[in-house]
Every structure is written in C-alpha cells, then in structure tokens.
Design a protein around this motif. Structure first.
Motif, mmCIF file in Angstrom:
data_model
loop_
_atom_site.group_PDB
_atom_site.id
_atom_site.type_symbol
_atom_site.label_atom_id
_atom_site.label_comp_id
_atom_site.label_asym_id
_atom_site.label_seq_id
_atom_site.Cartn_x
_atom_site.Cartn_y
_atom_site.Cartn_z
ATOM 1 N N ALA A 1 0.653 -1.195 -0.034
ATOM 2 C CA ALA A 1 -0.085 0.011 -0.098
ATOM 3 C C ALA A 1 0.807 1.180 0.073
ATOM 4 O O ALA A 1 0.125 2.306 0.079
ATOM 5 C CB ALA A 1 -0.798 -0.179 1.200
ATOM 6 N N LEU A 2 2.112 1.158 -0.261
ATOM 7 C CA LEU A 2 2.991 2.164 -0.150
ATOM 8 C C LEU A 2 2.696 3.119 -1.297
ATOM 9 O O LEU A 2 2.401 2.494 -2.380
ATOM 10 C CB LEU A 2 4.634 1.859 -0.115
ATOM 11 C CG LEU A 2 4.868 1.415 1.253
ATOM 12 C CD1 LEU A 2 6.319 0.958 1.173
ATOM 13 C CD2 LEU A 2 4.761 2.045 2.499
ATOM 14 N N PRO A 3 3.034 4.382 -1.481
ATOM 15 C CA PRO A 3 2.914 5.300 -2.578
ATOM 16 C C PRO A 3 3.676 4.694 -3.844
ATOM 17 O O PRO A 3 4.606 4.574 -3.833
ATOM 18 C CB PRO A 3 3.143 6.708 -2.260
ATOM 19 C CG PRO A 3 3.993 6.568 -1.143
ATOM 20 C CD PRO A 3 3.353 5.324 -0.333
ATOM 21 N N ALA A 4 2.894 4.784 -5.125
ATOM 22 C CA ALA A 4 3.491 4.588 -6.290
ATOM 23 C C ALA A 4 4.395 5.490 -6.805
ATOM 24 O O ALA A 4 3.960 6.667 -6.821
ATOM 25 C CB ALA A 4 2.553 3.942 -7.394
ATOM 26 N N LEU A 5 5.403 5.383 -6.783
ATOM 27 C CA LEU A 5 6.481 6.313 -7.389
ATOM 28 C C LEU A 5 7.297 5.977 -8.754
ATOM 29 O O LEU A 5 7.554 4.732 -9.005
ATOM 30 C CB LEU A 5 7.791 6.383 -6.463
ATOM 31 C CG LEU A 5 7.449 6.813 -5.100
ATOM 32 C CD1 LEU A 5 8.548 6.743 -4.021
ATOM 33 C CD2 LEU A 5 6.722 8.257 -5.023
ATOM 34 N N GLU A 6 7.025 6.753 -9.663
ATOM 35 C CA GLU A 6 7.518 6.645 -11.316
ATOM 36 C C GLU A 6 8.881 5.911 -11.117
ATOM 37 O O GLU A 6 10.071 6.690 -10.626
ATOM 38 C CB GLU A 6 7.624 7.638 -12.109
ATOM 39 C CG GLU A 6 7.754 7.435 -13.360
ATOM 40 C CD GLU A 6 7.483 8.699 -14.487
ATOM 41 O OE1 GLU A 6 7.802 8.478 -15.342
ATOM 42 O OE2 GLU A 6 6.913 9.684 -13.806
ATOM 43 N N GLY A 7 9.270 4.991 -11.886
ATOM 44 C CA GLY A 7 10.631 4.395 -11.745
ATOM 45 C C GLY A 7 11.198 3.797 -10.613
ATOM 46 O O GLY A 7 12.038 3.249 -10.726
ATOM 47 N N VAL A 8 10.365 3.368 -9.583
ATOM 48 C CA VAL A 8 10.911 2.928 -8.258
ATOM 49 C C VAL A 8 9.985 1.443 -8.080
ATOM 50 O O VAL A 8 8.801 1.454 -8.162
ATOM 51 C CB VAL A 8 10.473 3.786 -7.047
ATOM 52 C CG1 VAL A 8 10.696 3.168 -5.840
ATOM 53 C CG2 VAL A 8 11.133 5.175 -7.392
ATOM 54 N N GLU A 9 10.654 0.486 -7.863
ATOM 55 C CA GLU A 9 10.089 -0.772 -7.370
ATOM 56 C C GLU A 9 10.397 -1.345 -6.085
ATOM 57 O O GLU A 9 11.471 -1.123 -5.811
ATOM 58 C CB GLU A 9 10.581 -1.918 -8.585
ATOM 59 C CG GLU A 9 10.090 -3.406 -8.163
ATOM 60 C CD GLU A 9 11.017 -4.286 -8.985
ATOM 61 O OE1 GLU A 9 10.493 -5.692 -9.054
ATOM 62 O OE2 GLU A 9 11.614 -4.019 -9.941
ATOM 63 N N TYR A 10 9.412 -1.550 -5.369
ATOM 64 C CA TYR A 10 9.607 -2.174 -3.990
ATOM 65 C C TYR A 10 10.058 -3.615 -3.922
ATOM 66 O O TYR A 10 9.270 -4.484 -4.604
ATOM 67 C CB TYR A 10 8.216 -1.929 -2.965
ATOM 68 C CG TYR A 10 7.947 -0.520 -2.917
ATOM 69 C CD1 TYR A 10 8.555 0.494 -2.131
ATOM 70 C CD2 TYR A 10 6.859 0.151 -3.404
ATOM 71 C CE1 TYR A 10 8.402 1.680 -1.802
ATOM 72 C CE2 TYR A 10 6.194 1.440 -3.349
ATOM 73 C CZ TYR A 10 7.045 2.231 -2.483
ATOM 74 O OH TYR A 10 6.733 3.622 -2.312
ATOM 75 N N ARG A 11 11.019 -3.634 -3.251
ATOM 76 C CA ARG A 11 11.345 -5.311 -3.170
ATOM 77 C C ARG A 11 11.283 -5.996 -2.020
ATOM 78 O O ARG A 11 11.388 -7.233 -1.984
ATOM 79 C CB ARG A 11 12.954 -5.027 -3.509
ATOM 80 C CG ARG A 11 13.503 -4.386 -4.653
ATOM 81 C CD ARG A 11 12.903 -5.171 -6.006
ATOM 82 N NE ARG A 11 14.072 -6.290 -6.167
ATOM 83 C CZ ARG A 11 13.873 -7.304 -7.016
ATOM 84 N NH1 ARG A 11 12.685 -7.147 -7.915
ATOM 85 N NH2 ARG A 11 14.629 -8.016 -7.052
ATOM 86 N N ASP A 12 10.685 -5.401 -1.028
ATOM 87 C CA ASP A 12 10.177 -6.135 0.122
ATOM 88 C C ASP A 12 8.668 -6.876 -0.195
ATOM 89 O O ASP A 12 8.059 -6.269 -1.134
ATOM 90 C CB ASP A 12 10.149 -5.352 1.444
ATOM 91 C CG ASP A 12 11.352 -4.876 1.692
ATOM 92 O OD1 ASP A 12 12.258 -5.473 1.685
ATOM 93 O OD2 ASP A 12 11.560 -3.497 2.185
ATOM 94 N N PRO A 13 8.533 -7.951 0.540
ATOM 95 C CA PRO A 13 7.237 -8.578 0.435
ATOM 96 C C PRO A 13 6.099 -7.374 0.376
ATOM 97 O O PRO A 13 6.231 -6.825 1.494
ATOM 98 C CB PRO A 13 7.080 -9.685 1.490
ATOM 99 C CG PRO A 13 8.556 -9.796 1.697
ATOM 100 C CD PRO A 13 9.389 -8.712 1.627
ATOM 101 N N VAL A 14 4.980 -7.695 -0.593
ATOM 102 C CA VAL A 14 3.910 -7.018 -0.346
ATOM 103 C C VAL A 14 3.259 -6.991 1.127
ATOM 104 O O VAL A 14 2.470 -5.795 1.604
ATOM 105 C CB VAL A 14 2.784 -6.998 -1.690
ATOM 106 C CG1 VAL A 14 3.607 -6.853 -3.040
ATOM 107 C CG2 VAL A 14 2.245 -8.433 -1.432
ATOM 108 N N GLY A 15 3.073 -8.020 1.805
ATOM 109 C CA GLY A 15 2.422 -8.003 3.058
ATOM 110 C C GLY A 15 3.153 -7.680 4.248
ATOM 111 O O GLY A 15 2.727 -7.597 5.340
ATOM 112 N N GLN A 16 4.574 -7.319 3.935
ATOM 113 C CA GLN A 16 5.163 -6.738 5.108
ATOM 114 C C GLN A 16 4.798 -5.618 5.930
ATOM 115 O O GLN A 16 4.313 -4.575 5.108
ATOM 116 C CB GLN A 16 6.589 -6.647 4.641
ATOM 117 C CG GLN A 16 7.708 -6.148 5.891
ATOM 118 C CD GLN A 16 9.072 -6.022 5.276
ATOM 119 O OE1 GLN A 16 9.512 -6.863 4.865
ATOM 120 N NE2 GLN A 16 9.622 -4.700 5.364
ATOM 121 N N ALA A 17 4.587 -5.466 6.927
ATOM 122 C CA ALA A 17 3.936 -4.383 7.809
ATOM 123 C C ALA A 17 5.072 -3.200 7.778
ATOM 124 O O ALA A 17 6.277 -3.623 8.214
ATOM 125 C CB ALA A 17 3.650 -4.716 8.982
#
Length: 208
Positions: A164-180
């Motif tokens: 649920a973190l804000p989407a940023l152009e060109g940025v990919e989150y690498r931690d599990p989507v369910g991580q608090a």
C-alpha cells in the motif's frame, strides 16, 4: 537525477590500521568506494566536510558525487555505512557504494511518517513503526530520498503494508507486499485501582 550533493575525496595508497590512525589524527576519515564490476578504491575524507554532508542529507538517501583530483568525472555513489567509536562517537570509517546512471540498483530507503493517525487522536491507539526502511530498485535519477507514509486516516487495528506504499515513477519495492510498515494498535485500558473502585462506589451511592 534525484537530489545529489558533492563531496571532495582523496585517493589514498596506504591502507591498514596504522594508516587509518594517522588519517584520523590529521582530521580525516578513511573510506572506501566499491561497486559492481569495479575494484574498491581507498579514500580519505575531510571530517568537517563529511560532517557537513551528513547534516545536508539529514538521514535521507541521496546521490553523492565523489570528486577526486585528477578524475575525469565524479563517481556517483550513496553512503552505505558510517562506523563510529562506541565510546567517543568519533568517525572511524565510511563506506560508499558506486552506482551507474544507466543501471538499476537496490538500496534501503528510509520511511518518513506524515500526519497524525486518526486512531491515535480519537481512539486512544498507539502508533507502531514496524520498519524504518524499505528496499527499492531504481535508476539513480529516480532514487527517492525517503518514502513518505501518510497515516492521517489510519484507525486502530489497521496496518499500512508495503503493497500500500505510494507508487513512485521508476521505483520498484523489493520487500514482500504483505510486510508491515506502520500499524495503529489499540491502546490498553488502564487498570482500576482500589481508590478508583472506592470513588466509583461513592459516586453511585450519591446518585441513589
């Protein structure tokens, strides 16, 4: 490119504990620059300049342009680690990781909490930060200094997760989507003391 700052460095030939001690006595910090596919470079950094750098980036992840005499162009990097003396808090060593403008890389970026959570203000909840950094993958030009998380609408028993973190152009989150990342926990009701019980009983008796 994302926000960047400059730092003058000196390439050094002498390494080892004795050389490092001599550097610190001359008001400099031993440092190293390393990166994928390149040989590590031993550096020295002026302590006042390094202190100024830390104040300017204020804990955010920032591209640092390392400028050394004789180099054709500055080396792009970010500060990976700073070692301090546990007793005196003096700087002992600094690690810089080299990056290339055209290549994506992974890095830990700090999380910054914004706003006052609804659950804390009106429901007596407690805000708990589960992680202070998240790992992202991006190009140097897209590197965010921090990930801002707005908790204004967060109620008790609700959690903001990586997904649920804000989407940023060109940025990919690498931690599990369910991580608090941050949660609002329900506050515990205060235990009733004998004095509280006696006061409640007296108030009830007066009403009769």
């Amino acid at each position: 490119m994302s926000t960047s700052t400059e730092l003058k460095v000196i390439l050094r030939e002498q390494t080892g504990r004795s050389a490092s001690r001599r550097l610190r006595k001359s008001n400099q910090i031993p440092a190293i620059l390393y990166g994928k596919g390149t040989e590590p470079k031993a550096l020295s950094v002026d302590i006042p300049e390094f202190t100024k750098l830390l104040k300017s980036i204020a804990g955010r992840k920032t591209i640092i342009e390392l400028k050394s005499e004789g180099a054709d162009k500055p080396a792009l990097s970010f500060l990976q680690e700073v070692q301090r003396d546990p007793i005196t808090d003096r700087f002992l060593h600094a690690d810089f990781q080299e990056i290339h403008p055209e290549e994506k890389f992974e890095v830990e970026v700090p999380v910054v909490i914004k706003g006052d959570a609804y659950g804390v203000k009106t429901q007596g909840g407690i805000l708990e930060i589960a992680t202070h950094t998240v790992r992202v993958r991006c190009l140097a030009k897209d590197l965010p200094g921090a990930i801002e998380v707005d908790v204004t609408e967060l109620k008790t028993d609700e959690t903001v997760k990586v997904g649920a973190l804000p989407a940023l152009e060109g940025v990919e989150y690498r931690d599990p989507v369910g991580q608090a990342v941050v949660a609002c926990l329900a506050g515990e009701a205060p235990e009733e003391t004998p004095a509280d019980a006696a006061a409640a009983a007296a108030a009830a008796k007066k009403k009769k």
